[in-house]
Design an enzyme around this catalytic site. Structure first.
Site: not given
Length: 322
Positions: A124, A148, A152
């Site tokens: 991402s 998040y 990643k």
């Protein structure tokens, strides 16, 4: 026959990919596709097996690794807003199963050194954190500012290291925000980028939780499937030791999104967008990158849309309920 596993195969992108593989194969070869997810849509892609399971359960990833798939697409994760709201769940879903999968693949390789599977991981642009240049180039530091993004980024690093050691042949593709997503809204903080287009086109009001001056980086679901198949067949010797890459997309403001919608569907549709500021989402979005110069990926043959109008037209063609 190429043995393919899609982790997260019940999701929107997983289904797009599965349909493409079923129809076209991969690089001229037919595929035997296994999907793995918590559940699957009705009338889903026609595949060899759709297997229900939870990647957080002990032994699941190791068991899948032992099946020695030729290509593994790892799309499974919880989305940004949920990972930020539930810290423990974010790490439990988005990082630890990837480690367990990689360990299982390492053990399979050590038992049979000829087995070096291609692993394509959907990373991402959340791996980046500000302050940002006008455009993020291929040399910009990965310094995430959300849980998040941290999850990643760590997976990117693990995949690079396991590839360096020769256990796998991994590629991490840092996807733009995929828009316009069909179906129902999810818990992603970025969900409104799709919602302000999808809902009005379906005759439903949409909430805009941020300023229309917010700028972001987008690509369509069709491009997402193309990114994945291209990454699966890429000559990874061209990547060297840098196995993660930023992918092409289109940078635009929310206002430009809305104008593209107006051009495609008219003022009455645009009037269904209702501004309603949300401080939590605004704070998350403030830390996101806005524009990229993904020359490395372009040189390697990746491509995406050239305008947000084109993204809307793809939604109308591929996904608007008839």
């Amino acid at each position: 026959m190429v043995k393919v596993l899609i982790l997260g195969g019940g999701g929107m992108v997983g289904q797009k990919l599965a349909w493409r593989l079923s129809a076209e194969g991969l690089d001229g070869s037919a595929c035997e596709v296994t999907l793995y997810d918590l559940g699957f849509p009705e009338n889903g892609a026609p595949v060899a097996e759709a297997r229900i399971g939870n990647l957080t359960e002990a032994g699941q990833m190791a068991g899948l690794a032992a099946e020695k798939f030729d290509i593994i697409f790892h799309l499974a994760s919880i989305v940004s807003g949920e990972a930020e709201a539930d810290f423990s769940k974010g790490w439990r879903v988005n990082m630890f199963p990837t480690w367990e999968l990689l360990e299982g693949l390492r053990q399979a390789n050590e038992a049979d050194p000829s087995y070096v599977p291609r692993l394509v991981f959907t990373s991402s642009i959340a791996v980046f954190g500000g302050p940002y240049p006008d455009k993020i180039g291929d040399e910009f530091l990965s310094a995430p500012q959300t849980s998040y993004g941290a999850q990643k980024s760590i997976c990117d690093t693990m995949i690079s290291d396991f590839s360096r050691k020769g256990f796998i042949d991994g590629v991490s593709i840092r996807l733009p925000t995929i828009c316009v997503r069909p179906g129902k809204p999810n818990l992603a903080a970025s969900g409104f980028f799709s919602g302000i287009i999808r809902e009005p086109l379906n005759g439903v009001e949409a909430i805009l939780p941020v300023s229309d001056e917010v700028r972001h980086w987008h690509a369509s679901p069709r491009s997402a499937a193309t990114f994945l198949t291209h990454a699966a067949t890429l000559d990874t010797s061209l990547l060297g030791s840098r196995r993660a890459m930023n992918l092409p997309g289109i940078s635009c403001t929310v206002a430009e999104q809305i104008e593209a919608l107006r051009e495609v569907a008219g003022n009455d549709v645009v009037k269904l967008i209702k501004p309603q500021p949300d401080e939590t989402i605004m704070k998350i979005v403030e830390g996101w990158p806005r524009d990229f110069d993904p020359q490395r990926a372009i040189d390697l043959g990746f491509s995406a849309e050239r305008s947000f109008k084109e993204i809307i037209e793809i939604y109308l063609e591929d996904d608007l309920p008839r």
